[in-house]
Design a protein around this motif. Structure first.
Motif, PDB file in Angstrom:
ATOM      1  N   THR A 195       0.831  -1.128   0.184  1.00  0.00           N
ATOM      2  CA  THR A 195      -0.009  -0.009  -0.089  1.00  0.00           C
ATOM      3  C   THR A 195       0.684   1.276  -0.134  1.00  0.00           C
ATOM      4  O   THR A 195       0.590   2.141  -0.691  1.00  0.00           O
ATOM      5  CB  THR A 195      -0.921   0.026   1.062  1.00  0.00           C
ATOM      6  OG1 THR A 195      -1.511  -1.180   1.331  1.00  0.00           O
ATOM      7  CG2 THR A 195      -1.844   1.140   1.171  1.00  0.00           C
ATOM      8  N   ASP A 219      -8.371  -5.038  -1.178  1.00  0.00           N
ATOM      9  CA  ASP A 219      -7.808  -5.404   0.124  1.00  0.00           C
ATOM     10  C   ASP A 219      -9.125  -4.981   1.214  1.00  0.00           C
ATOM     11  O   ASP A 219      -9.102  -4.196   1.616  1.00  0.00           O
ATOM     12  CB  ASP A 219      -6.766  -4.649   0.706  1.00  0.00           C
ATOM     13  CG  ASP A 219      -6.264  -5.402   1.884  1.00  0.00           C
ATOM     14  OD1 ASP A 219      -6.940  -6.213   2.334  1.00  0.00           O
ATOM     15  OD2 ASP A 219      -5.009  -5.119   2.195  1.00  0.00           O
ATOM     16  N   ARG A 222      -9.157  -6.495   5.464  1.00  0.00           N
ATOM     17  CA  ARG A 222      -9.103  -5.800   6.764  1.00  0.00           C
ATOM     18  C   ARG A 222      -9.735  -4.336   6.502  1.00  0.00           C
ATOM     19  O   ARG A 222      -9.359  -3.635   5.441  1.00  0.00           O
ATOM     20  CB  ARG A 222      -7.743  -5.632   7.268  1.00  0.00           C
ATOM     21  CG  ARG A 222      -7.147  -6.835   7.605  1.00  0.00           C
ATOM     22  CD  ARG A 222      -5.606  -6.781   7.915  1.00  0.00           C
ATOM     23  NE  ARG A 222      -4.758  -6.494   6.653  1.00  0.00           N
ATOM     24  CZ  ARG A 222      -4.289  -5.151   6.673  1.00  0.00           C
ATOM     25  NH1 ARG A 222      -3.892  -4.340   7.627  1.00  0.00           N
ATOM     26  NH2 ARG A 222      -3.605  -4.893   5.579  1.00  0.00           N
ATOM     27  N   GLN A 228      -6.854   2.827   4.624  1.00  0.00           N
ATOM     28  CA  GLN A 228      -5.145   3.345   4.399  1.00  0.00           C
ATOM     29  C   GLN A 228      -5.074   4.091   3.072  1.00  0.00           C
ATOM     30  O   GLN A 228      -4.625   5.054   3.010  1.00  0.00           O
ATOM     31  CB  GLN A 228      -4.450   2.256   4.683  1.00  0.00           C
ATOM     32  CG  GLN A 228      -2.909   2.710   4.751  1.00  0.00           C
ATOM     33  CD  GLN A 228      -2.039   1.323   4.845  1.00  0.00           C
ATOM     34  OE1 GLN A 228      -2.481   0.104   4.839  1.00  0.00           O
ATOM     35  NE2 GLN A 228      -0.739   1.679   4.560  1.00  0.00           N
ATOM     36  N   ASP A 265      -4.139  -2.147  -5.304  1.00  0.00           N
ATOM     37  CA  ASP A 265      -3.736  -2.750  -4.271  1.00  0.00           C
ATOM     38  C   ASP A 265      -4.227  -4.017  -3.877  1.00  0.00           C
ATOM     39  O   ASP A 265      -5.693  -4.254  -4.007  1.00  0.00           O
ATOM     40  CB  ASP A 265      -3.842  -1.774  -3.087  1.00  0.00           C
ATOM     41  CG  ASP A 265      -3.123  -1.921  -1.675  1.00  0.00           C
ATOM     42  OD1 ASP A 265      -2.251  -2.786  -1.850  1.00  0.00           O
ATOM     43  OD2 ASP A 265      -3.430  -1.444  -0.762  1.00  0.00           O
TER      44      ASP A 265
END
Ligand SMILES: Nc1nc2c(ncn2[C@@H]2O[C@H](COP(=O)(O)OP(=O)(O)OP(=O)(O)O)[C@@H](O)[C@H]2O)c(=O)[nH]1
Ligand SMILES: [Mg+2]
Length: 373
Positions: A195, A219, A222, A228, A265
Motif C-alpha cells: 500500500t 484489500d 481488513r 489506509q 492494491d
C-alpha cells in the motif's frame, strides 16, 4: 529346572525314587550302568521343570531373584526392528525427492565451501577477498563462487572489483519505463509495503508526471487496509474504488478507462492461507493486461525471499520491487533472487516517507549494493 542323580539297583527303584522326589512330571535324562561294584548299579539322572511362574519377582527371595534369568524377548525386538525398517522404507518412498534434494543441497554447499577455500589458495589475492565479501553481503556461496569464477584477469583488488561490478550490472534486468501507463497491481506477503509503495507511485505519477491516476483497493479482508489507501487518495485528490469481487474490479477498471494509470492494491496473506495465490491469479485475470509487481522485503532472509518468489509464481508476476532497503544490513540476497527469478526489477523502496522514499531500479546501483554494502 531341578536335576537329581540317583544310584539304584534297578530301573523300578529309580522310578519310585524319582516319582517321590520330583513328582509325576519328572523326566529321565540319562541312565548309566556303573562298573566296579559287587552288585550291578545304575546311575539315573532325572529332571523336573520348575514352575517358575508361581514365584513372582516381588515374592522371590534374594537368592531366587539372583537365579531368575531375565531373558530378552528377542522375537519382540526383532519384530520392532522390522517395523522400523519398513517405516523408514515407506518414508523414503513418500519423499524420495525431498531427501535427495536435501542431500544435493548439502553437497553443493560443502562443494562451494571447498571450492571457495581452493580458490583462496589458488589466487590468494583479489578473487578470494571478493568471494568472501559477496558471501558476507548475503550472496549465497554457490552464486558468489560462480561470480568470482567469471573473473579471468587477475589484477589489483580495486580493478577486479570494478570488473565484477560491471559483470553484475550487465546481468540485472530492470523495467525502466520513463512514463508508465496502464494497470499496475502490487502483490506480496503481508506488511512488505504494497500500500505504501502504491501511494508513493500514485503521488509521483499524478503530481510530478501529471498523469491521470485512479486507485483500486482489492484489500477488503481488513477494514483498515482500504481506509489506509482511501486516506492517501483523499490527501492526493485521487479517485478510489474499493472492490471485493472480480465483477466489481472489472467495473472499476471501466470507470477508470480514461485514466493513464490505474494502481491496484491487493491484500497480503500469510503463507498458511492455502489457495490464496491461485485466487489472486484468477482475480487479476480480467482479460486486459495487468502489470503485476511482486514486492519482497530485503529485511527478510534470502531463503524467505526465494520461497516467496516461488510461491507467487502462479500469479505470473512481471516485475520485482525490493522494499525496506533502509532497514536491511546486506543486499547480496537480491542477487540470488534476481538470478533465480529472472524477472526485471522495477523499483527499490528505502523508507516510510510518501512519496519520497522510492527509486526506479537501476542495474548499476543494484550491482553496487550487492558488492559494497
Ligand atoms: N523502513 C521502511 N518501511 C516501509 C517501507 N515501505 C513500507 N514500509 C512500512 O511497512 C509497514 C507496512 O507497510 P504497508 O504498505 O501497509 O504494507 P502492505 O504490504 O500493504 O501490508 P498488508 O496490506 O498488511 O499486506 C508500514 O509501517 C510502512 O510504513 C520501506 O521502504 N522502508
Ligand atoms: Mg496493504
Amino acid at each position: 529346572m531341578q536335576i537329581k542323580r540317583y544310584e539304584v539297583r534297578s530301573t523300578q527303584e529309580a522310578l519310585t525314587k524319582i516319582k517321590n522326589d520330583l513328582g509325576d512330571d519328572a523326566v529321565i535324562l540319562s541312565t548309566k550302568r556303573l562298573k566296579g561294584g559287587k552288585l550291578p548299579l545304575l546311575e539315573v539322572t532325572a529332571a523336573r521343570d520348575e514352575d517358575e511362574k508361581k514365584i513372582s519377582i516381588h515374592e522371590a527371595s534374594e537368592k531366587q531373584k539372583s537365579e531368575i534369568t531375565i531373558r530378552p524377548d528377542f522375537d519382540a525386538i526383532r519384530g520392532e526392528l522390522q517395523d522400523m525398517k519398513s517405516l523408514i522404507l515407506d518414508l523414503r518412498k513418500e519423499e524420495p525427492m525431498r531427501s535427495e534434494l536435501r542431500q544435493l543441497k548439502d553437497y553443493l554447499v560443502n562443494f562451494a565451501d571447498v571450492l571457495g577455500t581452493w580458490e583462496k589458495n589458488l589466487y590468494p589475492g583479489a578473487p578470494s577477498k571478493i568471494y568472501y565479501r559477496l558471501v558476507a553481503n548475503g550472496v549465497s556461496r554457490e552464486r558468489a563462487y560462480k561470480l568470482v569464477n567469471t573473473i579471468d584477469t587477475i589484477d589489483s583488488f580495486d580493478t577486479t572489483v570494478k570488473l565484477l561490478e560491471d559483470t553484475i550490472t550487465k546481468t540485472i534486468p530492470v523495467t525502466n519505463k520513463k512514463k508508465r501507463k496502464g494497470i499496475i497491481a502490487f502483490v506480496g506477503p503481508t506488511g512488505v509495503g504494497k500500500t505504501t509503495t502504491l501511494a508513493k507511485l500514485a503521488a509521483h505519477y499524478s503530481m510530478s508526471e501529471k498523469l491521470g491516476v485512479g486507485l483500486i483497493s482489492a484489500d477488503t479482508y481488513r477494514i483498515a487496509a482500504a481506509e489506509q489507501l482511501k486516506t492517501y487518495a483523499r490527501i492526493m485528490g485521487l479517485p478510489i474504488k474499493v472492490v471485493s469481487e472480480k465483477e466489481e474490479f472489472r467495473k472499476a477498471l471501466n470507470l477508470f478507462s480514461d485514466k493513464d494509470l490505474v494502481l491496484v492494491d491487493t491484500p497480503g496473506k500469510s503463507r498458511s492461507d492455502t489457495g490464496y495465490t491461485e485466487k489472486l491469479r484468477d482475480f487479476l485475470n480480467v482479460g486486459v493486461p495487468v502489470e503485476t509487481n511482486l514486492l519482497l522485503s530485503v529485511t527478510t532472509s534470502r531463503e524467505n525471499m526465494l520461497d516467496t518468489s516461488s510461491r507467487f509464481g502462479v500469479v505470473n508476476y512481471d516485475n520485482i520491487i525490493f522494499t525496506k532497503l533502509d532497514e536491511a544490513t546486506g543486499f547480496g540476497s537480491m542477487y540470488d533472487v534476481i538470478d533465480h527469478v529472472g524477472k526485471p526489477v522495477s523499483y527499490l523502496t528505502n523508507g516510510q516517507n510518501v512519496p519520497s522514499d522510492i527509486e526506479e531500479a537501476n542495474p548499476h546501483r543494484i550491482a553496487k549494493l550487492i558488492m559494497y554494502q
